[in-house]
Design an enzyme around this catalytic site. Structure first.
Site, PDB file in Angstrom:
ATOM      1  N   TYR A 120       1.018  -1.177   0.093  1.00  0.00           N
ATOM      2  CA  TYR A 120       0.078  -0.100  -0.084  1.00  0.00           C
ATOM      3  C   TYR A 120       0.795   1.367  -0.054  1.00  0.00           C
ATOM      4  O   TYR A 120       0.378   2.287   0.009  1.00  0.00           O
ATOM      5  CB  TYR A 120      -1.135  -0.169   1.118  1.00  0.00           C
ATOM      6  CG  TYR A 120      -1.852  -1.124   1.292  1.00  0.00           C
ATOM      7  CD1 TYR A 120      -2.953  -1.128   0.333  1.00  0.00           C
ATOM      8  CD2 TYR A 120      -1.678  -2.284   2.056  1.00  0.00           C
ATOM      9  CE1 TYR A 120      -3.840  -2.211   0.539  1.00  0.00           C
ATOM     10  CE2 TYR A 120      -2.424  -3.284   1.990  1.00  0.00           C
ATOM     11  CZ  TYR A 120      -3.571  -3.343   1.355  1.00  0.00           C
ATOM     12  OH  TYR A 120      -4.338  -4.483   1.236  1.00  0.00           O
ATOM     13  N   HIS A 156      -4.665   6.105  -1.168  1.00  0.00           N
ATOM     14  CA  HIS A 156      -5.224   6.167   0.446  1.00  0.00           C
ATOM     15  C   HIS A 156      -4.236   6.155   1.373  1.00  0.00           C
ATOM     16  O   HIS A 156      -4.889   6.212   2.748  1.00  0.00           O
ATOM     17  CB  HIS A 156      -5.971   4.782   0.296  1.00  0.00           C
ATOM     18  CG  HIS A 156      -7.251   4.466   1.177  1.00  0.00           C
ATOM     19  ND1 HIS A 156      -7.949   5.805   1.514  1.00  0.00           N
ATOM     20  CD2 HIS A 156      -7.981   3.643   1.911  1.00  0.00           C
ATOM     21  CE1 HIS A 156      -8.930   5.242   2.051  1.00  0.00           C
ATOM     22  NE2 HIS A 156      -9.014   4.156   2.601  1.00  0.00           N
ATOM     23  N   ASP A 185      -6.942  11.307   3.594  1.00  0.00           N
ATOM     24  CA  ASP A 185      -6.824  11.429   1.995  1.00  0.00           C
ATOM     25  C   ASP A 185      -8.535  11.671   1.575  1.00  0.00           C
ATOM     26  O   ASP A 185      -9.340  11.131   2.467  1.00  0.00           O
ATOM     27  CB  ASP A 185      -6.735  10.224   1.225  1.00  0.00           C
ATOM     28  CG  ASP A 185      -7.475   8.894   1.472  1.00  0.00           C
ATOM     29  OD1 ASP A 185      -8.191   8.452   0.828  1.00  0.00           O
ATOM     30  OD2 ASP A 185      -7.327   8.386   2.984  1.00  0.00           O
ATOM     31  N   ASN A 219      -9.671   0.523   8.411  1.00  0.00           N
ATOM     32  CA  ASN A 219     -11.036   0.436   9.075  1.00  0.00           C
ATOM     33  C   ASN A 219     -10.946   0.210  10.695  1.00  0.00           C
ATOM     34  O   ASN A 219     -11.750   0.221  11.472  1.00  0.00           O
ATOM     35  CB  ASN A 219     -12.020  -0.560   8.391  1.00  0.00           C
ATOM     36  CG  ASN A 219     -11.415  -2.000   8.497  1.00  0.00           C
ATOM     37  OD1 ASN A 219     -10.314  -2.353   8.975  1.00  0.00           O
ATOM     38  ND2 ASN A 219     -12.305  -2.770   7.928  1.00  0.00           N
ATOM     39  N   ASN A 256     -13.386   5.214   5.908  1.00  0.00           N
ATOM     40  CA  ASN A 256     -13.355   4.259   7.001  1.00  0.00           C
ATOM     41  C   ASN A 256     -12.648   4.619   8.091  1.00  0.00           C
ATOM     42  O   ASN A 256     -13.012   4.150   9.163  1.00  0.00           O
ATOM     43  CB  ASN A 256     -13.206   2.883   6.134  1.00  0.00           C
ATOM     44  CG  ASN A 256     -14.389   2.487   5.698  1.00  0.00           C
ATOM     45  OD1 ASN A 256     -15.391   2.708   5.858  1.00  0.00           O
ATOM     46  ND2 ASN A 256     -14.100   1.621   4.351  1.00  0.00           N
TER      47      ASN A 256
END
Length: 202
Positions: free
Chosen positions: A14, A19, A92, A67, A113
């Site tokens: 990631y 994100h 973001d 989350n 989230n």
């Protein structure tokens, strides 16, 4: 004392995705102050400590997935006995174009989230949010034409032609946070990456 939380997902998969812009801002801040992150398993986060204007600031990158970001924030807020006004969260925002930043205290999660979980765990939305735009018009239009989902879009990396604006955004937000720490408060405002200076101190 301030807790500045950058939202993102842990792991190389990631890294530098849209994100994870919250992580990227904190990395830029840590570099600005010559600080480094270390994992704190009891807080479920990587943290770095900086000092500015006589203020102690803990930079926080939750090591849970997005989350569950509230776990780290709640643990640190309880440990340091912080008021929610001393918690600043960088997230973001797909509704804002890259280069635009919206600073607000309180409000809804906007479907994010990470913010949603922090609000649930703290039991309030009364904390500062620094929402940083990630929308690239050309890339998003192309993705929609190819029926790529919103989730796939936010988990994609920035395009090469966005690199200059991305760096300008990271630099501008880091400076905004540094000067806000020195003033001991944030200013609710919508900023543009190349026009931050005219608003600092207002």
């Amino acid at each position: 004392m301030k807790l500045i939380v950058g939202l993102g997902n842990p792991g190389e998969k990631y890294a530098r995705t849209r994100h994870n812009l919250g992580f990227m801002v904190l990395d830029h801040m840590a570099e600005l102050f010559g600080a480094s992150f270390c994992d704190q398993s009891k807080f479920k986060a990587a943290t770095a400590e900086i000092h500015s204007g006589g203020e102690k600031v803990i930079l926080v990158k939750p090591l849970t997935f997005m989350n569950l970001s509230g776990d780290a924030v709640m643990a640190l807020a309880n440990f340091y006995k912080l008021e929610t006004g001393d918690i600043w969260v960088i997230a973001d925002d797909l509704d804002l174009p890259l280069g635009k930043v919206r600073v607000r205290n309180g409000g809804e999660s906007g479907g994010h989230n990470g913010l949603k979980d922090i609000m649930a765990k703290l039991g309030t939305g009364d904390f500062w949010r620094i929402r940083v735009g990630i929308r690239g018009e050309e890339v998003r239009e192309l993705n929609h034409q190819n029926n790529i989902t919103t989730q796939d879009y936010v988990l994609a990396r920035f395009a090469d032609n966005e690199s200059k604006m991305l760096y300008s955004t990271l630099e501008s937000v880091a400076v905004l946070l540094k000067e806000s720490i020195e003033r001991n408060h944030l200013v609710a405002h919508t900023y543009q990456a190349n026009g931050f200076d005219e608003h600092i101190g207002t």
